[in-house]
Design an enzyme around this catalytic site. Structure first.
Site, PDB file in Angstrom:
ATOM      1  N   TYR A  18      53.680  30.121  31.618  1.00 13.30           N
ATOM      2  CA  TYR A  18      54.642  31.195  31.873  1.00 13.30           C
ATOM      3  C   TYR A  18      56.029  30.661  32.228  1.00 13.30           C
ATOM      4  CZ  TYR A  18      49.992  33.142  32.561  1.00 13.30           C
ATOM      5  OH  TYR A  18      48.662  33.452  32.424  1.00 13.30           O
ATOM      6  N   TYR A 146      44.263  42.447  35.094  1.00 11.94           N
ATOM      7  CA  TYR A 146      44.530  41.170  34.425  1.00 11.94           C
ATOM      8  C   TYR A 146      43.188  40.496  34.164  1.00 11.94           C
ATOM      9  CZ  TYR A 146      45.844  36.411  33.401  1.00 11.94           C
ATOM     10  OH  TYR A 146      45.965  35.190  32.778  1.00 11.94           O
ATOM     11  N   ASP A 246      34.663  41.604  36.245  1.00 12.24           N
ATOM     12  CA  ASP A 246      35.370  40.337  36.093  1.00 12.24           C
ATOM     13  C   ASP A 246      35.556  39.745  37.487  1.00 12.24           C
ATOM     14  OD1 ASP A 246      37.138  38.258  35.813  1.00 12.24           O
ATOM     15  OD2 ASP A 246      38.606  39.366  34.615  1.00 12.24           O
ATOM     16  N   LYS A 275      36.811  29.989  37.724  1.00 11.73           N
ATOM     17  CA  LYS A 275      37.675  29.425  38.767  1.00 11.73           C
ATOM     18  C   LYS A 275      36.912  28.577  39.773  1.00 11.73           C
ATOM     19  CE  LYS A 275      41.581  32.677  38.496  1.00 11.73           C
ATOM     20  NZ  LYS A 275      42.582  31.747  37.998  1.00 11.73           N
TER      21      LYS A 275
END
Length: 430
Positions: A18, A146, A246, A275
């Site tokens: 980003y 997201y 999620d 993660k």
């Protein structure tokens, strides 16, 4: 290479997430880490308030995980998972089964959190295709969501305010509902009623609902009421729609529970994990589901198998790394650790409620969020954090921390104070 040479060659050859290659944000060269600390090439030591994007829950250079990796690499670092298996993968599946309270019967291992979302969605589509439901080709997601940077994952992110909105014309078209509005610790206000209207209208084309349970992460660090998940389960059952959670960001203790869905009274049909699954050591993810779902997916009415298979699926190094991380996690007094983190962050962060430039403050488990009334300039605020000896990476109008679980009291206090002082210095005179 010295500090300056690393920065120079970084700008010459690398792209960062980003960030622009035309006018990039300054980066800091890291040469090592230990516990909650990052060691920069120039000798600076920073307290990591980000756990390297939610993942390094046991801190850096953890001896137990290091030893597990060293032992495994001497046996085999990778082997294909088609037609073969190995002990680290079997142990990991059993570990995940047990720490999820035996709710998920089968696990599919893949490469990253975004890929786990792709796998979960493909599984949901194949589940309905195996039953002859050819028109269930959409997923219901939520504004503020997201779910990652791969293509199906991007199509499930907030269609208006996410970083992926520019790709709208090339993404799969899904259906979106308003995000739940009731705060985590407030009275529940029947936020599910709008979802019910959408499902009633579009149930014939929706294969699954996907949501980040309790915490919308990169979409705004929003903490919402657990009752919304209970109602969502009821609606999905009523309309024969699968429910996907999620938990890439929220799993493995981050919200104060082993998994965020444990704040509710229900379980999803499919869960995405990533993660922190390896303690932040390696890119790895898992998708868990029930026997009921996978039996339909693999039924003879379809291809007879779940049609996905990454090259590095169930990588033995990553599996053994995850096993070591889970062993460490189970050794903690989780309630004590999370109470310490949550109470300390509340003590300091709630002071920010008095700042006139602060919109909201939210704390849950090991997540602390200060929402500002205007966007943050990374180029000006990052040096303020670094000068105070901490690493914090805000986005949009959010300054948030999610420190490693092993952070000591002095470091956590210093981290919280540095956040308050930095935002005060940055915004109080505007």
């Amino acid at each position: 290479m010295n500090f300056s040479e690393i920065i120079e060659k970084d700008r010459r050859f690398l792209l960062h997430p980003y960030d622009s290659s035309v006018n990039p944000i300054d980066v800091l060269p890291v040469k090592g880490g230990g516990k909650e600390f990052l060691y920069l090439t120039d000798g600076t030591i920073l307290i990591d308030g980000m756990s390297s994007w939610w993942s390094v829950i046991h801190g850096y250079n953890n001896k137990y995980i290091n030893d597990a990796l060293k032992s495994q690499i001497d046996k085999i670092s990778h082997v294909m998972f088609g037609g073969l298996t190995h002990e680290p993968a079997v142990k990991l599946a059993e570990n995940l089964y047990k720490i999820s309270s035996c709710h998920f019967d089968k696990f599919f291992f893949c490469d990253s959190g975004s890929v786990s979302v792709e796998v979960a969605v493909k599984m949901a589509f194949q589940y309905h295709m195996a039953q002859g439901n050819k028109y269930k080709s959409k997923i219901l997601s939520f504004c503020g969501a997201y779910h990652g940077d791969t293509f199906m994952a991007m199509s499930l992110c907030d269609p208006i305010n996410s970083m992926h909105k520019e790709f709208a014309n090339v993404l799969h078209k899904n259906i979106f509902a308003p995000r739940p509005k009731s705060k985590f610790d407030d009275i529940y206000e029947n936020d599910h009623l709008q979802v019910e209207e959408i499902l009633e209208k579009h149930s014939d084309e929706i294969a699954a609902v996907i949501i980040e349970p309790i915490v919308q992460g990169a979409g705004g660090m929003w903490l919402y009421h657990p009752e919304f998940l209970n109602k969502l389960r009821e609606l999905c059952d009523r309309y024969s729609i699968l429910l996907i959670f999620d938990e890439v960001a929220t799993g493995f203790g981050r919200t104060g529970k082993m998994f965020a869905f444990e704040h509710s009274n229900i379980i999803p049909d499919i869960i995405c994990l990533g993660k922190a699954i390896t303690g932040g050591y390696m890119s790895f993810a898992a998708v868990g589901t029930t026997q009921k779902v996978i039996d339909v997916v693999c039924s003879e009415s379809g291809p007879g198998a779940f049609m996905h298979g990454p090259t590095f699926m169930a990588n033995p190094l990553a599996c053994e790394c995850a096993n070591a991380s889970i062993t460490l996690l189970k050794s903690y007094d989780t309630q004590k650790v999370m109470s310490f983190l949550q109470n300390t962050m509340k003590k300091y962060f709630f002071e920010a409620k008095e700042f006139d430039f602060v919109k909201d403050v939210r704390v849950l488990g090991s997540i602390g969020v200060i929402e500002l009334k205007e966007y943050i300039n990374l180029r000006t605020i990052t040096p303020k954090f670094v000068q105070r000896g901490v690493w914090v990476r805000p986005f949009k109008n959010l300054v948030y921390i999610m420190p490693p679980y092993i952070i000591c009291e002095d470091s956590l206090k210093k981290l919280c104070k540095a956040v308050l002082e930095s935002i005060w210095e940055e915004f109080s005179k505007k």
